[in-house]
Design a protein around this motif. Sequence first.
Motif, short mmCIF file in Angstrom:
data_model
loop_
_atom_site.label_atom_id
_atom_site.label_comp_id
_atom_site.label_asym_id
_atom_site.label_seq_id
_atom_site.Cartn_x
_atom_site.Cartn_y
_atom_site.Cartn_z
N HIS A 78 0.83 -1.20 0.00
CA HIS A 78 0.00 0.00 0.00
C HIS A 78 0.87 1.25 0.00
CE1 HIS A 78 -2.50 3.23 1.63
NE2 HIS A 78 -3.52 2.59 1.12
N ASN A 79 1.88 1.30 0.85
CA ASN A 79 2.74 2.47 0.94
C ASN A 79 3.46 2.74 -0.37
OD1 ASN A 79 3.85 2.17 4.44
ND2 ASN A 79 1.91 2.74 3.54
N LEU A 80 4.00 1.67 -1.00
CA LEU A 80 4.76 1.84 -2.23
C LEU A 80 3.85 2.28 -3.37
CD1 LEU A 80 7.34 1.71 -3.83
CD2 LEU A 80 7.06 -0.78 -4.02
N ALA A 81 2.71 1.62 -3.54
CA ALA A 81 1.79 1.99 -4.61
C ALA A 81 1.25 3.40 -4.42
CB ALA A 81 0.64 0.98 -4.68
N ASP A 82 0.94 3.75 -3.17
CA ASP A 82 0.43 5.10 -2.89
C ASP A 82 1.47 6.16 -3.24
OD1 ASP A 82 -1.89 6.61 -1.38
OD2 ASP A 82 -0.02 7.44 -0.57
N LEU A 83 2.73 5.90 -2.94
CA LEU A 83 3.79 6.84 -3.28
C LEU A 83 3.88 7.04 -4.78
CD1 LEU A 83 6.28 8.59 -2.65
CD2 LEU A 83 7.64 6.48 -2.64
N LEU A 84 3.82 5.94 -5.54
CA LEU A 84 3.93 6.03 -6.99
C LEU A 84 2.79 6.84 -7.60
CD1 LEU A 84 4.98 2.36 -7.86
CD2 LEU A 84 6.46 4.36 -7.55
N LEU A 85 1.67 6.91 -6.90
CA LEU A 85 0.51 7.66 -7.38
C LEU A 85 0.48 9.09 -6.84
CD1 LEU A 85 -2.15 4.86 -6.84
CD2 LEU A 85 -1.34 5.67 -9.06
N ARG A 86 0.61 9.22 -5.52
CA ARG A 86 0.35 10.50 -4.86
C ARG A 86 1.40 11.55 -5.18
NH1 ARG A 86 -3.39 11.13 -1.02
NH2 ARG A 86 -3.44 8.88 -0.60
N ARG A 87 2.63 11.15 -5.48
CA ARG A 87 3.66 12.14 -5.76
C ARG A 87 3.32 12.97 -6.99
NH1 ARG A 87 8.20 9.80 -8.93
NH2 ARG A 87 9.56 11.03 -7.60
N PHE A 88 2.50 12.44 -7.91
CA PHE A 88 2.09 13.22 -9.07
C PHE A 88 1.14 14.35 -8.67
CE2 PHE A 88 3.83 9.47 -10.95
CZ PHE A 88 4.31 9.86 -12.18
N ILE A 89 0.32 14.11 -7.67
CA ILE A 89 -0.54 15.18 -7.17
C ILE A 89 0.30 16.29 -6.57
CG2 ILE A 89 -2.39 15.73 -5.53
CD1 ILE A 89 -3.31 12.83 -5.71
N LEU A 90 1.30 15.93 -5.80
CA LEU A 90 2.17 16.92 -5.17
C LEU A 90 2.93 17.73 -6.23
CD1 LEU A 90 3.44 18.18 -2.67
CD2 LEU A 90 5.07 16.28 -2.60
N HIS A 91 3.49 17.05 -7.22
CA HIS A 91 4.23 17.76 -8.27
C HIS A 91 3.31 18.69 -9.06
CE1 HIS A 91 8.34 15.90 -8.63
NE2 HIS A 91 7.79 15.13 -7.72
N LEU A 92 2.06 18.32 -9.22
CA LEU A 92 1.11 19.12 -9.99
C LEU A 92 0.73 20.40 -9.26
CD1 LEU A 92 -0.67 19.28 -12.55
CD2 LEU A 92 -2.42 18.00 -11.28
N HIS A 93 0.58 20.34 -7.95
CA HIS A 93 0.03 21.48 -7.21
C HIS A 93 1.06 22.30 -6.43
CE1 HIS A 93 -4.29 20.97 -7.85
NE2 HIS A 93 -4.03 19.67 -7.92
N ARG A 94 2.22 21.72 -6.15
CA ARG A 94 3.19 22.49 -5.36
C ARG A 94 3.62 23.80 -6.04
NH1 ARG A 94 9.28 21.67 -4.68
NH2 ARG A 94 9.73 23.38 -3.26
N PRO A 95 3.85 23.82 -7.37
CA PRO A 95 4.21 25.10 -8.00
C PRO A 95 3.12 26.16 -7.89
CG PRO A 95 4.73 23.26 -9.45
CD PRO A 95 3.89 22.72 -8.35
N LEU A 96 1.86 25.73 -7.74
CA LEU A 96 0.75 26.67 -7.68
C LEU A 96 0.40 27.07 -6.26
CD1 LEU A 96 -1.54 24.96 -10.34
CD2 LEU A 96 0.04 26.87 -10.69
#
Length: 511
Positions: A281-299
């Motif tokens: 769960h932790n590994l799969a969640d990381l592979l998915l959730r980091r894209f949300i962070l990369h998308l919104h952190r600049p904004l």
Amino acid sequence: MADQMVRLYLTRFESVFRILHIPSFWNEYERYWSDPTEAETVLQLKIQLVTAIGTSIIRQDTVDTTDIYSTARQGLYATQEWLSGPMKKNRISIDSLQVQCLLILARQALAAGGDIVWISMGTVVRTAMQMGLHRDPKHFTRMGILQGEIRRRLWATILELNVQAALDAGVPPTLSFDDFDTEAPSNVNDQDMDEQTKALQEHPPTAATDSSLQRFLFRSLRPRLEVARRMNGLTSRPSEMSMSYNELIALTASLTSTCRSCDAHIPRTHSASSDMASFHHNLADLLLRRFILHLHRPLAGRARTDPRYYFSRKTSLDAALAILSPIPKNAEFAHLVLLGAGIFKHRMIHASLAVASELLMEVEEHRPVGFHSPSQEPSGYRKMLMEALREALRQAAERIRLGETNVKLHMKLRMALRQTEVAGENSSSLQQLAESAKESLETSYAMIQERATSEGVEINNESGRDRGMSADFDLDDFDPESFTLGSNFNFNLDDLFFLPAEFDMDGVAAP
């Protein structure tokens, strides 16, 4: 020891990155140990890499890992040397491709050149396409069932490794959905097929199997490719890369929904421990959730002056907190992300800086009015953020203790925490930042010296060079005696924590 490491790899990593057919690999493994001297080089390398990846999550309280990590990395170097040798036709094979995928994963798990795997991924992708893995096995009528499924799994793994590496490297993905027609792996367990299988009996789509987690990640590949393309792509006209805020929200909703449904696709059998399930769960969640962070952190930083970006601010923080402290907790995964590079290192950088940025914005918004206003008791929200930042600081320190030689993240986080702690006081902010930076450098320097001593590495302070440590190691980066913030009293933390305008997604329209 080798048996233990192999089991750790097969039960932890293989469900997410399908590279091997487990029964076939066990047969190869037993054949190797029956006569190691007669084993083919590619089989030896495959076993060395599987064992090496397993060492990345071994419990340190059960064994001295110093020699184990050193031996594991030697296997990585031997594999790299073999792959760099004269190209022969027998190198273009499923076995060779499995070795290349295992090497990409091992380099990141053991922090052996794991931050530059995108370069090597180009070779992996092209090798796979040269072998026709981008075409579905149904086009090859003479291909056996087992061979076809191994090819589907390998292709899905290559796509996963490729999009993760592209996100970290800051470059557009090298593949799109127009470049292949290979379907997702079938929903079957490894024991359901072998060389003699003539017809495949698939399980229902909702059933959890050895392949269900990879199938789940494959289905979420399209929105993640889109995020990587939007974030890292270049265009001659900004209007061509523009994305409305509604499109951004739709992408976020798709990825968030995927994260929430991750747990349902993790196989659970009578023999599967809770540790296995939580690691998956932790590994799969990381592979998915980091894209949300990369998308919104600049904004997120735009919300300081434009409240319409509050959604990005909140989404960025939520993703960062979930990445920093994943639930359920898993000790093996926690060790992996502190030891590893690539996926595991960038997770730390982006999540911790997102928390620090939010904390600094909170302090700025609630700064006491008037120079001599008394400091206020921190709110519950600020206390929560400070605890999250302290956890990020702890993880940054632990990474240094485990071998990380870049100490700048630790220094930045210490400065942000000090800025928060002295908010409202009359003391010089610049002086406080300088002191906290120096304390961080002294702490990091001591940890690196201690590790170098334990590994028998000599640090030559006079020449500023080291023997046997990372090429990134530079005493000038953290020498406490020579550190200074300079005489620029206009210095502020925006330079460290808020992305400059050129890194913002200028094409993203406000809501």
